[in-house]
Design an enzyme around this catalytic site. Sequence first.
Site, short mmCIF file in Angstrom:
data_model
loop_
_atom_site.label_atom_id
_atom_site.label_comp_id
_atom_site.label_asym_id
_atom_site.label_seq_id
_atom_site.Cartn_x
_atom_site.Cartn_y
_atom_site.Cartn_z
CB ALA A 178 1.45 5.63 0.67
CB SER A 188 8.45 0.48 2.04
OG SER A 188 7.13 0.64 2.54
CG ASN A 189 5.28 4.70 1.15
OD1 ASN A 189 4.68 4.65 2.22
ND2 ASN A 189 4.78 4.17 0.04
CG PHE A 190 9.07 7.85 5.51
CD1 PHE A 190 9.85 7.17 6.41
CD2 PHE A 190 9.69 8.57 4.50
CE1 PHE A 190 11.24 7.20 6.34
CE2 PHE A 190 11.07 8.62 4.41
CZ PHE A 190 11.85 7.93 5.33
#
Length: 414
Positions: free
Chosen positions: A280, A213-215
């Site tokens: 995102a 995943s991402n932030f």
Amino acid sequence: MRFAGRRIVVGVTGSIAAYKAPLLVRELVREGADVRVVVSPTATHFVAPGALRTFAPTVLELFPAEFPGTWHIEWARWAEAMLIAPCSAATLGKLAAGIPDTAPMLVACALPATTPLVLAPAMDSEMWEHPATVGAVAQLRRRGVWIVPPAYGELASGSVGVGRLPELESILGTLEAALLLGVQQPLHRWDGLRVLVTAGPTRERLDPVRFLSNFSSGRMGYALAEAARDRGAEVVLVSGPTALPQPPGVEFVRVESAREMAAAVLERADTADVLCMVAAVVDFAPRSSSPTKLHKSGQGTMLLELETTPDILATVAQRRRPGQLLVGFALETDSEWGSAQRKLHEKGCDLVVLNSLRWGAAGFESRFNTIAVLSRQGYVRMFPPRSKRVCAEWILQCVQELRSPDAGSGGQAR
Ligand code: C5P
């Protein structure tokens, strides 16, 4: 500080949610606002006036001993905005009719025509859905009053439905918009328009306990959804996993992976007039996800086989119908302008909102952002660092200009 030096009158009226008002006032003061409070007699059943007085000058009566004379006229002129939270069913009815029989009503009825009024109604769902309330809300909206829709959840009566006071963050977001745009003008209303927003990260599972995943926090997308809602649009928010509360008054679709997000968006894209793809989306997902937890084997390396996820924005752009407007986002760490220009053309967007991790106030978890908007028509606009809600208003202003070029003014950077 989002409200530095802003002069706000907060009205507190008779709803059980009045017990949350001191938290709201404290938050406003923390954010730099100069606050004065007016409380109705019914509200004092639910909140101790001393709790409000701790943070700001507070008036309970029509004729307060400490403020003789026409204090309400002075307070109404002093205010840059008035926020009534919670706003009871009785207050909605009296605002529609103009009955100044309590301290909050007295100030509200004396507000200059150019001063925005923001209401955060809270009541049981039966009262919110009563034709008298529905009529009052419609009338107040027509007069340019900002109304934060109540949230869905458990109510004081024990039943579950729409009627809860929204999260403070949601109320403060609408207050920010009101301070930026003033009294809502019919020209800026988006009634009947359908807006689809994607937000947050996606999660691509490796196994039942791990994911890529991402932030992304989802804050920018949620702010945009709330901004479109406050203009009267019908909003669908397709969100990946975030820690944020579901924004009231929008259709909320929770997804996990890029594939799920693509399916949810494509199912709804045809009927949308404006699509804002803020999510995102993770670009690479594991080719397969193990149904059981992967165990390490020895000390060696582990090879993960990844495949690209569907580009939702590009797919929507290919299928778009005439008149549909498409807003893409570009979060970059380098070569910002080149990448944003490329996305504008390669992905077929009308606008690309660029933010860079190198720019001062920006980033995933931050409540603030620094954005630039690039348009297919060739312009580039750079905005100063502001809260994500204010950035959302600027983005919608750019969309508004594309919809009707003469209606884009207003909302100056303060
Ligand atoms: O290519 P990049 O991820 O930088 O593009 C960003 C824009 O494209 C954002 O608007 C994002 O929501 C959208 N996007 C998408 N589907 C993907 C990847 C990005 O819709 N798989």
